[in-house]
Design a protein around this motif. Sequence first.
Motif, mmCIF file in Angstrom:
data_model
loop_
_atom_site.group_PDB
_atom_site.id
_atom_site.type_symbol
_atom_site.label_atom_id
_atom_site.label_comp_id
_atom_site.label_asym_id
_atom_site.label_seq_id
_atom_site.Cartn_x
_atom_site.Cartn_y
_atom_site.Cartn_z
ATOM 1 N N ILE A 1 -70.459 98.110 9.630
ATOM 2 C CA ILE A 1 -69.125 98.617 9.278
ATOM 3 C C ILE A 1 -68.893 99.985 9.918
ATOM 4 O O ILE A 1 -67.799 100.288 10.394
ATOM 5 C CB ILE A 1 -68.966 98.687 7.744
ATOM 6 N N LEU A 2 -69.907 100.804 9.939
ATOM 7 C CA LEU A 2 -69.767 102.182 10.424
ATOM 8 C C LEU A 2 -69.874 102.327 11.942
ATOM 9 O O LEU A 2 -69.723 103.435 12.462
ATOM 10 C CB LEU A 2 -70.802 103.074 9.737
ATOM 11 N N GLU A 3 -70.094 101.225 12.669
ATOM 12 C CA GLU A 3 -70.180 101.301 14.128
ATOM 13 C C GLU A 3 -68.971 101.987 14.745
ATOM 14 O O GLU A 3 -69.090 102.715 15.725
ATOM 15 C CB GLU A 3 -70.329 99.900 14.736
ATOM 16 N N ASP A 4 -67.790 101.756 14.176
ATOM 17 C CA ASP A 4 -66.556 102.345 14.730
ATOM 18 C C ASP A 4 -66.591 103.871 14.726
ATOM 19 O O ASP A 4 -65.859 104.518 15.476
ATOM 20 C CB ASP A 4 -65.339 101.886 13.926
ATOM 21 N N PHE A 5 -67.417 104.452 13.880
ATOM 22 C CA PHE A 5 -67.456 105.901 13.743
ATOM 23 C C PHE A 5 -68.551 106.549 14.581
ATOM 24 O O PHE A 5 -68.710 107.767 14.570
ATOM 25 C CB PHE A 5 -67.619 106.289 12.270
ATOM 26 N N LEU A 6 -69.319 105.738 15.289
ATOM 27 C CA LEU A 6 -70.375 106.273 16.151
ATOM 28 C C LEU A 6 -69.784 106.798 17.451
ATOM 29 O O LEU A 6 -68.710 106.379 17.876
ATOM 30 C CB LEU A 6 -71.399 105.180 16.478
ATOM 31 N N ASP A 7 -70.494 107.671 18.077
ATOM 32 C CA ASP A 7 -70.073 108.196 19.374
ATOM 33 C C ASP A 7 -70.593 107.273 20.478
ATOM 34 O O ASP A 7 -71.299 107.689 21.378
ATOM 35 C CB ASP A 7 -70.625 109.622 19.550
ATOM 36 N N THR A 8 -70.263 106.000 20.325
ATOM 37 C CA THR A 8 -70.724 104.966 21.248
ATOM 38 C C THR A 8 -69.592 103.973 21.439
ATOM 39 O O THR A 8 -68.885 103.653 20.495
ATOM 40 C CB THR A 8 -71.951 104.223 20.655
ATOM 41 N N GLU A 9 -69.453 103.485 22.630
ATOM 42 C CA GLU A 9 -68.444 102.463 22.876
ATOM 43 C C GLU A 9 -69.117 101.107 22.899
ATOM 44 O O GLU A 9 -70.190 100.946 23.468
ATOM 45 C CB GLU A 9 -67.740 102.727 24.205
ATOM 46 N N PHE A 10 -68.449 100.138 22.251
ATOM 47 C CA PHE A 10 -68.963 98.789 22.204
ATOM 48 C C PHE A 10 -68.010 97.865 22.952
ATOM 49 O O PHE A 10 -66.795 98.046 22.899
ATOM 50 C CB PHE A 10 -69.101 98.315 20.747
ATOM 51 N N SER A 11 -68.578 96.873 23.611
ATOM 52 C CA SER A 11 -67.764 95.908 24.341
ATOM 53 C C SER A 11 -67.061 94.982 23.335
ATOM 54 O O SER A 11 -67.419 94.928 22.162
ATOM 55 C CB SER A 11 -68.643 95.077 25.275
ATOM 56 N N GLU A 12 -66.080 94.254 23.815
ATOM 57 C CA GLU A 12 -65.393 93.290 22.960
ATOM 58 C C GLU A 12 -66.373 92.220 22.468
ATOM 59 O O GLU A 12 -66.265 91.745 21.339
ATOM 60 C CB GLU A 12 -64.212 92.648 23.680
ATOM 61 N N GLU A 13 -67.335 91.857 23.329
ATOM 62 C CA GLU A 13 -68.375 90.903 22.912
ATOM 63 C C GLU A 13 -69.175 91.455 21.733
ATOM 64 O O GLU A 13 -69.449 90.744 20.773
ATOM 65 C CB GLU A 13 -69.341 90.612 24.063
ATOM 66 N N ASP A 14 -69.562 92.727 21.836
ATOM 67 C CA ASP A 14 -70.308 93.372 20.743
ATOM 68 C C ASP A 14 -69.481 93.396 19.466
ATOM 69 O O ASP A 14 -69.979 93.091 18.383
ATOM 70 C CB ASP A 14 -70.708 94.808 21.113
#
Length: 115
Positions: free
Chosen positions: A83-96
């Motif tokens: 859930i908290l991935e959106d708040f990380l200083d990391t970009e995720f691909s659409e696949e991720d």
Amino acid sequence: MIKFYKNHIEFSEYPFSAASISNQGTLHIEDIREVLLDQLPPEIRTHAGDVIFVESIYKKNLEVFAQSNNIPMVRRIDTWALILEDFLDTEFSEEDNERTFKTLEACGISRGEKR
């Protein structure tokens, strides 16, 4: 330091004072509900609802203890981390992102609840 015996585990100087073992230091097999070896650090969950953290250097000892005492060893998905991935200083691909949504949905959390 942790010492494993046939039917109990002794903890000395457990760092979390709110834990039930902080004063007594002993955890008996009948008090243990399950063991989560894949958590970091590994965890012991008790029937009383405590989560006891075990230093990673004792992971193999904990595994042997659980096996020899028929204590369930379970794996859990860390839904809060997803859930908290959106708040990380990391970009995720659409696949991720799609993989994360599907995992959360399998855990009963809808896309709308995550966003």
